[in-house]
Write an enzyme that holds these catalytic residues in place. Structure first.
Site, mmCIF file in Angstrom:
data_model
loop_
_atom_site.group_PDB
_atom_site.id
_atom_site.type_symbol
_atom_site.label_atom_id
_atom_site.label_comp_id
_atom_site.label_asym_id
_atom_site.label_seq_id
_atom_site.Cartn_x
_atom_site.Cartn_y
_atom_site.Cartn_z
ATOM 1 N N GLU A 179 0.886 -1.172 0.000
ATOM 2 C CA GLU A 179 0.000 0.000 0.000
ATOM 3 C C GLU A 179 0.913 1.208 0.000
ATOM 4 O OE1 GLU A 179 -3.186 -0.033 -0.206
ATOM 5 O OE2 GLU A 179 -3.469 -2.175 0.049
ATOM 6 N N CYS B 1 -2.843 8.819 3.170
ATOM 7 C CA CYS B 1 -2.495 8.302 1.847
ATOM 8 C C CYS B 1 -3.614 8.544 0.853
ATOM 9 C CB CYS B 1 -2.199 6.817 1.949
ATOM 10 S SG CYS B 1 -3.521 5.911 2.758
HETATM 11 P P1 NAP Z 1 8.259 4.894 4.790
HETATM 12 O O1 NAP Z 1 9.401 5.785 5.097
HETATM 13 O O2 NAP Z 1 8.257 4.192 3.500
HETATM 14 O O3 NAP Z 1 8.215 3.843 6.026
HETATM 15 C C1 NAP Z 1 7.181 2.911 6.126
HETATM 16 C C2 NAP Z 1 7.616 1.743 6.991
HETATM 17 O O4 NAP Z 1 8.652 1.020 6.336
HETATM 18 C C3 NAP Z 1 8.199 2.149 8.352
HETATM 19 O O5 NAP Z 1 7.726 1.250 9.314
HETATM 20 C C4 NAP Z 1 9.695 2.007 8.135
HETATM 21 O O6 NAP Z 1 10.402 1.789 9.342
HETATM 22 C C5 NAP Z 1 9.718 0.794 7.254
HETATM 23 N N1 NAP Z 1 10.945 0.616 6.490
HETATM 24 C C6 NAP Z 1 11.817 1.556 6.066
HETATM 25 N N2 NAP Z 1 12.811 0.980 5.374
HETATM 26 C C7 NAP Z 1 12.582 -0.355 5.377
HETATM 27 C C8 NAP Z 1 13.268 -1.482 4.841
HETATM 28 N N3 NAP Z 1 14.388 -1.367 4.149
HETATM 29 N N4 NAP Z 1 12.735 -2.701 5.052
HETATM 30 C C9 NAP Z 1 11.590 -2.856 5.729
HETATM 31 N N5 NAP Z 1 10.896 -1.813 6.270
HETATM 32 C C10 NAP Z 1 11.383 -0.586 6.080
HETATM 33 O O7 NAP Z 1 6.871 5.658 4.875
HETATM 34 P P2 NAP Z 1 6.361 6.699 5.975
HETATM 35 O O8 NAP Z 1 7.157 7.954 5.809
HETATM 36 O O9 NAP Z 1 6.288 6.053 7.304
HETATM 37 O O10 NAP Z 1 4.839 6.934 5.520
HETATM 38 C C11 NAP Z 1 4.435 7.907 4.601
HETATM 39 C C12 NAP Z 1 4.112 7.305 3.246
HETATM 40 O O11 NAP Z 1 3.221 6.216 3.406
HETATM 41 C C13 NAP Z 1 3.397 8.276 2.320
HETATM 42 O O12 NAP Z 1 4.003 8.240 1.060
HETATM 43 C C14 NAP Z 1 1.976 7.747 2.238
HETATM 44 O O13 NAP Z 1 1.311 8.027 1.026
HETATM 45 C C15 NAP Z 1 2.167 6.296 2.445
HETATM 46 N N6 NAP Z 1 0.965 5.679 3.029
HETATM 47 C C16 NAP Z 1 0.230 4.821 2.267
HETATM 48 C C17 NAP Z 1 -0.922 4.235 2.797
HETATM 49 C C18 NAP Z 1 -1.763 3.279 1.987
HETATM 50 O O14 NAP Z 1 -2.626 2.624 2.574
HETATM 51 N N7 NAP Z 1 -1.576 3.156 0.701
HETATM 52 C C19 NAP Z 1 -1.310 4.520 4.102
HETATM 53 C C20 NAP Z 1 -0.527 5.390 4.846
HETATM 54 C C21 NAP Z 1 0.608 5.964 4.296
HETATM 55 P P3 NAP Z 1 11.116 2.996 10.121
HETATM 56 O O15 NAP Z 1 10.052 3.950 10.499
HETATM 57 O O16 NAP Z 1 11.740 2.318 11.271
HETATM 58 O O17 NAP Z 1 12.084 3.589 9.146
#
Ligand code: NAP
Length: 534
Positions: A268, A307
């Protein structure tokens, strides 16, 4: 706990532990600081350094999975109901953490917290209908050859691995429970990894559920801090459900272990969602005003950190100025500031890094769009503007057609949207599709033919399309709200995933298998399975 010259450490700051292998465990080192985005104070820290994730995953699989699969769907549904009750009893505590660690107003926290409780209750209710069974059925036995006794049947068998749930920072509660509800109902143990920056709420909720002793051992684990080598230990039968940015999602899909073992992954990701004002809606009408209200609600709710939030506002060219005037009038009413003040309608974004990223995103959009609205003197209420991550709601207007890729490609994760005018309906639908695959689009019109056409035209590039005519103008649940009964996800850029959608969501946690055999055998298997579509 890591501190910086600028950040004070709150006197009651927590050190978050992880619940792995049936016990609370602390990582080593100082850990990552979690801040209060209103004040910049450090409210907690989390470290996963040194934790043995391989053993923790094995425990979930071997103990949690075994115990969960002893239960029927109806028994597991009952557990979901108990989790919902436990969480509901401590709602005020969750709201307080959401304010302190996410800068949420009460309305923002309600979307996250009440959304979680509602989703758990929903799955408790529909899961009960599956009764005393442990497999899903897709159709009924059918003859496969000349011999009528040789038959086939599709069944879903719960996976015998662990469900790794990786969540984004903006929904620490809902992200945890909307995934866990479906996974637990399916009989697959949950290994949840909240985003570190807002992990406090997720960790406390998990702790409350563990204290209440609702689930069998190993059914629920939480990892606070960075994922480290988590994905290196996945194996056949495990799944990954990820929510977050498109870049991280792509990295997960490409992870060598996931590729080699063909681990099932649901992504997602982010999305450039559109709201489309129909050609027939007149500026002096009630529906024009409601359209503006909905767009502004989406821009400002959770400070635009959803999102599904509306990023592109598509309006007929002959009503562009009227739309900007209506949106600006609504945006003017937004009160930005400390969410502890009841007058405040929009809090800060989650941290300074996000504030910076929003500034950079607006600068990128500015290369192809002009600012149509921003507050005259941006002065957040009761706010520490030096340490607080406050941003002004900003509306832009696309300058010219044909040279505007950036508007359809750059997700600014904050209270920012761009008005793009269209010539005719074909242009409008083409613009909506330029998001490259989105989670949600909403269309506002009094013309059923136009709405029908829009639904068909946008269906291939969207996971959800909300078609609003005057008969549902007050009753619809809104552009950005994800309902557990409807599918959540979107094609292309949105990640290509599917979550929720009622019992349909269970299939992600089941292996679909074609059973072939003699009539009596298949009838016996059929009787042990439930049809999720009934
Ligand atoms: P993110 O930086 O991609 O992080 C998301 C998750 O991935 C965090 O738990 C992060 O952990 C983890 N992560 C980071 N690097 C990883 C790796 N190499 N392997 C496994 N896990 C890893 O996103 P965010 O900044 O938290 O969230 C914002 C984004 O999410 C926005 O772009 C938004 O559009 C999107 N979003 C989408 C939805 C949907 O349902 N489609 C819903 C909500 C948000 P750490 O925090 O420990 O780095």
């Amino acid at each position: 706990m890591a501190t910086t010259a600028e950040n004070r450490v709150a006197s009651d700051a927590k050190v978050l532990q992880s619940y792995l292998g049936g016990k609370w465990q602390a990582g080593t080192g100082e850990g990552t600081s979690l801040i209060n985005p209103t004040t910049g104070d450090i409210v907690a820290s989390a470290s996963s350094k040194g934790l043995d994730l391989s053993t923790a995953l094995s425990y979930s699989r071997n103990v949690g999975g075994r115990e969960l699969r002893k239960l029927t769907y109806a028994q597991r549904a009952e557990l979901l109901g108990k989790i919902a009750d436990t969480l509901a009893a401590r709602r005020d505590e969750w709201f307080e953490i959401a304010r302190k660690n996410s800068g949420n107003t009460k309305a923002d926290a309600a979307i996250d917290v009440d959304g979680s409780i509602g989703t758990l209750k929903y799955f408790a209710k529909i899961g009960a209908k599956l009764g005393d069974t442990r497999m899903l059925r897709d159709g009924s036995p059918s003859r496969l050859a000349r011999d009528p006794n040789f038959q086939g049947l599709h069944l879903g068998v719960p996976l015998d691995g662990v469900a790794v749930h990786i969540n984004a920072f903006n929904f620490p509660a809902w992200g945890l429970w909307e995934k866990a509800a479906v996974s637990l109902l399916a009989g697959v143990p949950v290994f949840s990894k909240p985003a570190t920056s807002t992990a406090w709420l997720a960790q406390e909720m998990v702790s409350a559920v563990l204290e209440a002793d609702i689930l069998p051992p190993g059914a629920l684990s939480v990892l606070c801090g960075s994922p480290n080598d988590l994905l290196d230990h996945l194996q056949l039968g495990d799944v990954v459900a990820f929510t977050g940015s498109a870049d991280t999602g792509e990295g997960i899909r490409r992870h060598p272990r996931i590729r080699k073992q063909n681990i099932r992954v649901n992504i997602e990701a982010d999305s450039l969602n559109a709201a489309l004002l129909g050609p027939d809606v007149q500026p002096d009408s009630m529906d024009f005003g409601l359209f503006a209200r909905e767009v502004v609600r989406e821009m400002t709710s959770k400070t635009g950190q959803k999102c599904t939030a509306i990023r592109r506002v598509l309006v007929p060219d002959y009503h562009e100025q009227a739309a900007i005037d209506a949106l600006s009038a609504q945006l003017k009413m937004t009160v930005v500031g400390d969410p502890a003040n009841a007058l405040v309608t929009m809090g800060p974004v989650v941290n300074m890094a996000q504030r910076k990223s929003i500034g950079e995103g607006i600068a990128q959009l500015n290369t192809r769009a002009d600012v149509a609205y921003e507050p005259d003197n941006f002065a957040p209420l009761d706010a520490d503007t030096e340490h607080g991550a406050f941003v002004a709601p900003t509306l832009l207007r696309a300058r010219e057609k044909g040279n505007d890729d950036v508007i359809h490609e750059v997700e600014v994760f904050g209270p920012v949207a761009t008005v793009v005018s269209y010539r005719d309906k074909h242009d409008a639908f083409a613009l909506a599709r330029r998001g490259g695959g989105s989670l949600a689009a909403s269309v506002f019109s009094g013309d059923t033919n136009f709405l029908t056409e829009a639904g068909a035209a946008l269906g291939t590039s969207h996971g959800r399309v909300l078609l609003v005519d005057p008969s549902i103008r007050e009753s619809h649940t809104g552009h950005g709200i994800v309902l557990p009964s409807c599918m959540h996800g979107g094609p292309g850029r949105a990640g290509g995933g599917e979550e929720l959608g009622g019992l349909h969501g269970l299939w992600f946690y089941h292996q679909r298998v074609a059973m072939q055999g003699a009539g009596p055998t298949l009838t016996a298997l059929n009787e042990r399975a439930a049809d999720p579509h009934e």
